[in-house]
Design an enzyme around this catalytic site. Structure first.
Site, short mmCIF file in Angstrom:
data_model
loop_
_atom_site.label_atom_id
_atom_site.label_comp_id
_atom_site.label_asym_id
_atom_site.label_seq_id
_atom_site.Cartn_x
_atom_site.Cartn_y
_atom_site.Cartn_z
N CYS A 93 -69.66 7.44 -8.06
CA CYS A 93 -68.75 8.12 -9.09
C CYS A 93 -67.62 8.83 -8.34
CB CYS A 93 -69.58 9.05 -10.20
SG CYS A 93 -70.63 10.18 -9.39
N ASN A 124 -70.66 12.49 -7.15
CA ASN A 124 -71.84 12.33 -6.82
C ASN A 124 -72.74 13.39 -7.26
OD1 ASN A 124 -73.82 11.44 -3.73
ND2 ASN A 124 -74.01 10.44 -5.69
N CYS A 179 -73.05 13.99 -11.20
CA CYS A 179 -73.33 13.69 -12.47
C CYS A 179 -73.70 12.39 -12.75
CB CYS A 179 -72.35 14.13 -13.26
SG CYS A 179 -71.79 15.82 -13.19
N ARG A 180 -72.66 11.38 -12.47
CA ARG A 180 -73.06 10.08 -13.16
C ARG A 180 -73.75 9.09 -12.22
NH1 ARG A 180 -66.73 8.93 -14.26
NH2 ARG A 180 -67.00 10.37 -12.60
N SER A 181 -73.24 9.04 -10.93
CA SER A 181 -74.14 8.30 -10.08
C SER A 181 -75.30 8.50 -9.70
CB SER A 181 -73.26 7.81 -8.70
OG SER A 181 -73.00 9.00 -8.21
N ASP A 189 -66.40 10.86 -17.35
CA ASP A 189 -66.73 12.03 -16.55
C ASP A 189 -67.27 13.15 -17.63
OD1 ASP A 189 -66.85 14.16 -15.07
OD2 ASP A 189 -65.01 13.60 -13.92
P1 4NP Z 1 -69.36 12.76 -11.29
O1 4NP Z 1 -68.68 14.21 -12.29
O2 4NP Z 1 -68.13 12.02 -10.63
O3 4NP Z 1 -70.15 12.13 -12.46
O4 4NP Z 1 -70.43 13.31 -10.23
C1 4NP Z 1 -67.72 15.00 -11.65
C2 4NP Z 1 -68.39 16.10 -10.73
C3 4NP Z 1 -67.47 17.08 -10.00
C4 4NP Z 1 -66.30 16.99 -10.50
C5 4NP Z 1 -65.77 15.97 -10.99
C6 4NP Z 1 -66.45 14.92 -11.72
N1 4NP Z 1 -65.49 17.96 -9.76
O5 4NP Z 1 -64.15 17.94 -10.31
O6 4NP Z 1 -65.85 18.86 -9.39
#
Ligand code: 4NP
Length: 155
Positions: A7, A10, A12-14, A123
């Protein structure tokens, strides 16, 4: 077989996909045959544990994300992983720019393995708790489909 979930951050989703798929692999006695990892296309959260909202949502359904730490996806992942699965089109585009031209594994969207109509895992970072539940629902569905395909075609 080696499977990498990717993602943006790294956190939340992955990691959710990593924990869910790892649990399914272990529950089916396939941990010696399938290695699971996750990474982010961005470096903002490298070394951090999963977001507490993702960890809490996963824990409620029996998935433990506590040992996971964020890392950034790198070009050598294309040497090491048979499946590299992106959570959304933006992640996929970033991975395509890292991909060596001779990569012979599967690079694509994770939700291609789910029967649900959605093609991207949204996201959840800036949203509320329902976003994290939605991520987990999509991840469980695609993980089942992915594991069935690997068992059918790769093991
Ligand atoms: P992820 O979510 O891609 O599912 O881990 C996010 C985590 C942090 C951020 C964006 C998306 N950020 O902008 O810090």
């Amino acid at each position: 077989m080696k499977v990498l979930f990717v993602c943006l951050g790294n956190i939340c989703r992955s990691p959710t996909a990593h924990g869910v798929f790892q649990t399914m692999v272990e529950d089916q006695g396939l941990a010696d045959s399938i290695l699971v990892d996750s990474a982010g296309t961005a470096a903002y959260h490298v070394g951090n544990p999963p977001d507490s909202r993702s960890a809490a949502t996963a824990r409620k359904r029996g998935y433990d994300l506590s040992n996971l730490r964020a890392r950034q996806a790198v070009e050598t992942d294309f040497r090491d992983f048979d499946f590299i699965l992106a959570m959304d089109e933006s992640n996929l585009m970033n991975l395509r720019s890292l991909k060596p031209h001779n990569y012979s594994g599967h690079l694509g969207l994770f939700l291609d393995f789910s029967p649900e109509p959605e093609s991207e895992v949204p996201d959840p970072y800036y949203g509320g708790d329902t976003g994290f539940e939605h991520v987990l629902n999509l991840v469980e569905s695609a993980s089942e489909g992915l594991l069935e395909q690997i068992k059918r075609e790769c093991l």
